[in-house]
Design an enzyme around this catalytic site. Structure first.
Site, PDB file in Angstrom:
ATOM      1  N   SER A 175       0.834  -1.193   0.000  1.00 35.14           N
ATOM      2  CA  SER A 175       0.000   0.000   0.000  1.00 35.14           C
ATOM      3  C   SER A 175       0.880   1.259   0.000  1.00 35.14           C
ATOM      4  CB  SER A 175      -0.962  -0.033   1.190  1.00 35.14           C
ATOM      5  OG  SER A 175      -1.978   0.926   1.055  1.00 35.14           O
TER       6      SER A 175
ATOM      7  N   GLU B 247     -10.017  -3.756  -5.766  1.00 37.31           N
ATOM      8  CA  GLU B 247      -9.462  -2.656  -4.970  1.00 37.31           C
ATOM      9  C   GLU B 247      -9.399  -1.380  -5.795  1.00 37.31           C
ATOM     10  OE1 GLU B 247      -5.278  -2.686  -3.952  1.00 37.31           O
ATOM     11  OE2 GLU B 247      -5.104  -4.704  -4.756  1.00 37.31           O
TER      12      GLU B 247
ATOM     13  N   HIS C 226      -7.390  -5.435  -1.481  1.00 34.49           N
ATOM     14  CA  HIS C 226      -6.177  -4.672  -1.220  1.00 34.49           C
ATOM     15  C   HIS C 226      -5.229  -5.454  -0.310  1.00 34.49           C
ATOM     16  CE1 HIS C 226      -3.844  -1.008  -0.935  1.00 34.49           C
ATOM     17  NE2 HIS C 226      -3.932  -0.986   0.380  1.00 34.49           N
TER      18      HIS C 226
END
Length: 401
Positions: free
Chosen positions: A238, A332, A362
């Site tokens: 991320s 996502e 995600h």
């Protein structure tokens, strides 16, 4: 190898009376305060999903699923769930689909509420991550690199020949090095590496460029400690994936030697939120949305242009970067971040591999106990990184594992 049963502990909220316990006859229950821990053997990881479906159907609050390695597995019962090794018959749901749907339901219940402030989001995230203990063969100790706090992570039985510098996610505002240790250890396990998970400073207390500065300081410290860049890979998920790419660009621009390769999972590389999937994948994504991300962008950028290359590396010059593997799921909102990052890297003549896994969320790699695709993706990334590390070893005359 595939015939060995797996011991799972499933923790749910509440007291399970005799009626509910009949749903889990193969599990040994243990009451712990207001929670119940169910411990039992399953023949394989896929079998877990029949159990989780029962938990979901009963309306129980699932708190934790943990896989452990029993020394005396033969003394415990094996739940007789059989998954045939042939294609799913027409009209039936595949094991993978069941896993994906179960995980999606779990994540939607635990998603951070839109409109909550930073302190509340940090509290909720801490509650979620602290409930996930490290695997029993993983050791984590606190230390520093270049004055930056890091968690040093090793795996029993893995002789570290390399180093992974790991950056956690959390939109530059949430998370810490320890919370990412479980996923980081999976990368170290697959690359024969010691992992340093970096506790970079967070916004809004420390906006850009604090995280970028800390990341570079940690990488420089490895080099100053005498670790060859060819023995280092960078990895992150991320925002940590974005920080990986920003660190590579920053190191290159400062004339530092670059690591052997890099691995990013669901990278957050466009803080302008311009990717089409921010909107088109809103319903499919159980965790993130434009509404959740936008306030945290302001926290991190603090008046700086969100399109700056070290804030949003998808807009940076990526030429000269080392081999890069990018993994992302189709469920996502950051799907386009990964796709556009791969396109930019390829346009800059960077060796890049983009892997898109259907119907997963995600940073799906973090859910290895729950999702077959997670282990597969980590294995492929491990092979990619190991091949680049071994290639560097061969070039320098170092014995290859």
């Amino acid at each position: 190898m595939g015939d060995d049963p797996l011991l799972y502990q499933i923790r749910v909220c509440g007291h399970l009376g005799p009626t509910l316990l009949t749903a889990f006859p193969e599990f040994a229950p243990e009451q712990q305060g207001t929670e119940t821990v169910l411990t039992g053997l399953l023949p394989d990881a896929s079998a877990l999903y029949g159990v989780l479906a029962e938990v979901e159907a009963l309306g129980l609050d699932l708190l934790e699923v943990r896989r452990v390695r029993p020394r005396l597995a033969q003394d415990l019962p094996v739940r007789p769930i059989v998954r045939p090794n042939h294609p799913t018959p027409e009209g039936e749901r595949s094991v993978s689909t069941e896993q994906q749907d179960t995980l999606d339901a779990i994540l939607r219940r635990s998603a951070l509420p839109v409109g909550s402030d930073v302190s509340e989001q940090r509290r909720l995230l801490h509650e979620l991550t602290s409930a996930q203990p490290l695997p029993p063969d993983v050791t984590m100790t606190s230390t520093t690199l270049g004055g930056v706090p890091v968690a040093a992570i090793t795996v029993d039985g893995v002789e570290p020949r390399h180093v992974v510098l790991y950056f956690h996610g959390g939109v530059y505002v949430l998370g810490d090095a320890a919370s990412a240790a479980g996923l980081a250890s999976q990368v170290g396990r697959r690359t024969s590496a010691k992992v340093y998970s970096v506790d970079y400073r967070l916004a809004p207390e420390h906006p850009y460029p604090a995280a970028v500065d800390d990341a570079l300081a940690a990488y420089e410290a490895l080099l100053y400690d005498g670790i060859a860049p060819s023995d280092i890979v960078l990895a992150g998920e991320s925002a940590g994936g974005g920080l990986v790419v920003a660190t590579l660009v920053n190191a290159r621009d400062r004339g530092l030697p670059l690591p052997a390769a890099a691995y990013v999972m669901s990278p957050y590389v466009d803080l302008t939120l311009a990717g089409a999937s921010i909107d088109t994948k809103r319903e499919a994504d159980p965790l993130l949305s434009r509404e959740l991300l936008a306030p945290r962008v302001t926290d991190y950028t603090a008046g700086q242009d969100a399109a700056l290359g070290l804030i949003s590396p998808v807009f940076a010059d990526l030429s000269g970067l080392p081999p890069l593997i990018i993994q992302v799921g189709t469920h996502e909102v950051l799907l386009d971040d990964a796709v556009r990052l791969a396109q930019q890297a390829a346009a800059a003549d960077v060796e890049v591999t983009l892997e898109i896994t259907p119907r997963v969320p995600h940073v799906f790699q973090a859910y290895q106990p729950l999702l077959d695709e997670a282990a597969v993706a980590l294995d492929r990334a491990g092979e990619f990184l190991s091949a680049r590390l071994d290639s560097a070893d061969s070039a320098t005359g170092k014995p290859v594992s």
